[in-house]
Design an enzyme around this catalytic site. Structure first.
Site: not given
Length: 377
Positions: A131, A201, A205
């Site tokens: 990453d 989702c 938030c």
């Protein structure tokens, strides 16, 4: 058994929960990345724009690479710890509950590459990516059959959920496209999942960071605000951050695929919800001693204490006032400014008096602005 079969079997033996092989080419998300960068959703993450060309063409990252081996490591640590729902404790995203995953995963990729080189006679090293390299790992993971990209931009794999680290190895060998996992039933379901009509989702938030499905405005994301952002957190977003002090898991917590995820086999949980009073009292030496070799080192001490100040202001408990008042004389203007904001949120005679004293002694224009805003209510 083919070389591809051997490679995937060895990847599982090393401890990866799933692995897949795909050809190296332009990732399917390259155009979406360009559009995302064009409107500035990356905020202060200039490295995203600086490395866009490499992300679009992995050959620039590893010349001559023909295959990419994408691996998953389940990091789900299990139940929430004590203090998780207490506003006097700071929440840390689950991926950071354990020692730094880069240090644990990259050596495994090196061993996997050595295994391949031993069989093919290759002398040059493959390119291991965990990453920090300019590679669209999630796109390649989906392309390789390890799952699908959810509306919250996370890689989601049925039976594993989204609590996974993604790591990749770019190699010159042309291997077969295959998928393997510890859970045989997972292989059949990995690429068949979808979000359907679910928008949990996006709706959950706290800062409304999702512009739409699959599009995240990082400038409003709590993970970005607490980790990537180096300067002041926008005042209008601070009250929405709750007690998150490093990262955020909300969009993953509400995902139906994460209802009963398996617990990662190598999770070594440290302190997932430290008391805010402890974080506010950290000096540089204590910060390094406590968080050395953990992901939290990325924020540096000033970033973590800044975040703790915001959480303290949202907690609104006067028991934290003495620690915040002490921070009004901290050497870091960033910390002083956020401590002032928190004291303004908590209010009370002693806090107001402390803010007035700090205003009289303060020379930094940013901190003065924060103090005056806190005093004005």
């Amino acid at each position: 058994m083919t070389l591809s079969d051997e490679v995937l079997a060895y990847a599982l033996a090393l401890g990866f929960d799933a692995a897949a092989i795909a050809p190296v080419g332009a990732p399917v998300g390259a155009d979406a990345l360009a559009a995302w960068l064009a409107v500035g959703y990356h905020g202060e993450m200039a490295y995203m724009a600086d490395t866009a060309a490499v992300r679009h063409n992995p050959q620039l990252l590893a010349s001559g690479a023909h295959s990419i081996i994408v691996t998953l490591v389940n990091y789900h640590p299990g139940p929430r710890p004590d203090g998780w729902t207490d506003p006097l404790y700071g929440r840390i995203a689950r991926y950071a509950w354990s020692p730094d995953y880069h240090d644990a995963i990259k050596p495994l990729l090196f061993r996997l590459d050595a295994f391949i080189r031993d069989r093919t006679g290759r002398t040059e090293l493959g390119r291991a990516c965990v990453d920090t390299a300019p590679l669209l790992e999630r796109d390649f993971a989906a392309q390789a059959g390890l799952g699908f990209l959810g509306r919250n931009t996370c890689l989601i794999t049925p039976r594993l959920g989204s609590w996974t680290f993604i790591a990749a190895l770019l190699i010159p060998e042309a291997l077969d496209n295959e998928v393997a996992a510890r859970d045989p039933e997972w292989v059949a379901s990995a690429s068949s999942g979808t979000c359907g009509r679910c928008t949990r989702c996006l709706d959950a938030c706290p800062t409304a960071a999702f512009v739409g499905p699959h599009v995240l405005d990082a400038r409003r994301c709590i993970s970005y605000l607490t980790i990537e952002l180096r300067g002041p957190i926008p005042r209008e977003l601070r009250p929405l951050m709750g007690n998150w002090v490093f990262g955020c898991d909300v969009c993953q917590e509400v995902c139906p695929y994460n209802r009963q995820p398996p617990v990662g086999r190598s999770s070594q949980v440290t302190q997932p919800a430290p008391p805010l009073a402890d974080l506010l009292a950290l000096d540089d030496a204590a910060f390094r001693a406590r968080y050395r070799k953990t992901p939290l080192m990325r924020t540096k001490r000033r970033g973590l204490v800044r975040n703790a100040c915001v959480a303290a202001g949202n907690a609104g408990d006067r028991a934290l006032s003495p620690a915040l008042i002490r921070l009004l004389t901290d050497e870091e203007p960033l910390v002083r400014g956020h401590a002032a904001w928190a004291l303004g949120r908590i209010a009370g005679h002693e806090n107001v008096a402390a803010l007035h004293r700090a205003r009289a002694a303060e020379a930094d224009s940013y901190v003065i602005d924060e103090i005056e805003a806190a005093l004005s209510g």
